[in-house]
Scaffold this active site. Structure first.
Site, short mmCIF file in Angstrom:
data_model
loop_
_atom_site.label_atom_id
_atom_site.label_comp_id
_atom_site.label_asym_id
_atom_site.label_seq_id
_atom_site.Cartn_x
_atom_site.Cartn_y
_atom_site.Cartn_z
N HIS A 1 85.85 -59.84 0.80
CA HIS A 1 84.58 -59.68 0.07
C HIS A 1 84.81 -59.57 -1.42
CE1 HIS A 1 85.36 -55.36 -0.54
NE2 HIS A 1 85.66 -55.26 0.74
N CYS B 1 90.15 -53.66 3.36
CA CYS B 1 89.60 -55.00 3.22
C CYS B 1 90.32 -55.77 2.12
CB CYS B 1 88.11 -54.93 2.91
SG CYS B 1 87.10 -54.44 4.33
#
Length: 385
Positions: free
Chosen positions: A224, A240
């Site tokens: 992301h 992440c």
């Protein structure tokens, strides 16, 4: 706390240059794209850099793409500024310039831009993320007979206590303007630091997932964007993979649901280009306890015995052992040929092309200088030591 107000410094600097130009009756001639040590008569002789994120290569012959570049630092530059300009991460550019102060490089300082990459070992399809390099590689599908393409961007990865997992997964969902729903463990972490989170964080500037998300088959993990661009090239996430805001948009538009994602941890890379064998070394992650000398010996044997190693003069190339050992002991995040037996590291870097210290042509970043950060904020976002 030291305040890095880049916008203020830039405004003052540009104002002085503008006034100086008016006094000399130079009309609309612009000095803003030149390094301060570049004479006016030589401005046109220094090439404009080109974007350093997309390349083509012959996968049957070569493992190395791009080229090393050099710029001259300006008064207002930090290494973080230059890194984003050239689509690099923080650790990459710092490792490539170990004797340079990251926050005050100094006017006229020569900065190595490590935009030459040895591709990770293994299948070159879909998305490949090398944790040690903190870099993502996307290999789009091509037609038979076409050169292979690769798109590469720097990334931020999980903190020491929140490791990004290794292995094979796939993209399951593409989500634009996401809502962030922190996991129970993240809620505990924030509460422990006296900063409790809401159950959900809506889209907007306070959302740490940025504007675009590629969710993975691994629950709670994703690729992301971020609202903290200085954390790219650092271990700053909850596991992440973070990307610059401008880079995630391009990848989001390019990849499809179902695209395979392979996460590897390769701090020492070997690859062929022309008749040279290159090495690119990155610092070993703190929690990586493998025997890397043993792994590298195996990698060297496999690389030199592979089919592509038998092309032309490659089987007869001798290793520059002193240079090889120097790059293993002192990782520079820079691809260097180690079959040039009579060259030293500084001599090789001295051959790199000097380019203008400006946004590369076709760069992913538009050059928005509106955000200012303190050193403390950057340390917090990426755990800078």
């Amino acid at each position: 706390m030291v305040k890095i107000n880049l916008r203020l410094m830039r405004n003052r600097w540009y104002g002085i240059v503008w006034l100086f130009g008016i006094l000399l009756l130079n009309g609309c001639q612009s000095f803003l794209s030149r390094s301060v040590d570049e004479p006016v008569s030589a401005a046109n002789t220094i090439p404009i850099p080109v974007a350093s994120h997309q390349f083509s290569f012959d996968p049957f012959r070569d493992d190395v793409v791009g080229s090393i570049q050099v710029v001259t630092a300006r008064y207002e530059d930090t290494l973080s500024d230059i890194a984003r300009r050239f689509n690099l991460g923080y650790e990459e550019i710092v490792a490539a310039n170990p004797d340079v102060d990251p926050w005050l490089p100094g006017v006229g300082t020569r900065i190595i831009i490590p935009t030459q990459f040895v591709l990770p070992a293994g299948p070159r399809e879909g998305v490949v993320i090398n944790l040690a390099a903190m870099r993502l590689f996307y290999f789009p599908k091509v037609e038979d007979g076409e050169l292979q393409k690769v798109i590469t961007h720097p990334v931020g990865i999980g903190r020491l206590q929140w490791k990004t997992p290794e292995g094979i997964t796939r993209i399951t969902v593409k989500d634009e303007n996401p809502v962030w729903r922190p996991t129970p463990s993240i809620h505990k972490e924030y509460a422990r630091n006296g900063n409790p989170l809401p159950a959900a964080v809506p889209p907007g500037p306070d959302n740490p997932m940025g504007t675009h998300v590629l969710r993975l088959a691994w629950p709670t993990y994703a690729i992301h964007g971020t609202n903290k661009p200085p954390s790219i090239g650092l271990r700053g996430s909850f596991g992440c993979i973070r990307m610059y805001p401008e880079d995630i948009v391009g990848l989001f538009n390019d990849v499809a649901v179902g695209t395979p994602v392979r996460v590897v941890n390769q701090p020492r890379l070997l690859g062929w280009r022309d008749n040279r064998l290159y090495i690119q070394t990155y610092p070993v992650l703190e929690d990586d306890k493998r025997n890397h000398d043993k792994l590298f010996a195996r990698l060297m044997k496999e690389t030199r015995s592979a089919l592509k190693a038998q092309i032309n003069a490659r089987p007869h190339q001798q290793l520059n052992e002193p240079l090889l050992n120097e790059l293993i002991l002192n990782p520079r995040s820079t691809a260097v040929p180690v079959t040039d037996t009579d060259i030293l590291l500084q001599a090789y870097l001295g051959q790199a092309q000097h380019v203008q210290n400006t946004l590369p042509f076709n760069a992913t970043w538009a050059g928005d200088f509106n955000e200012n950060y303190t050193t403390a904020e950057i340390q917090e976002s990426g755990q800078v030591q």
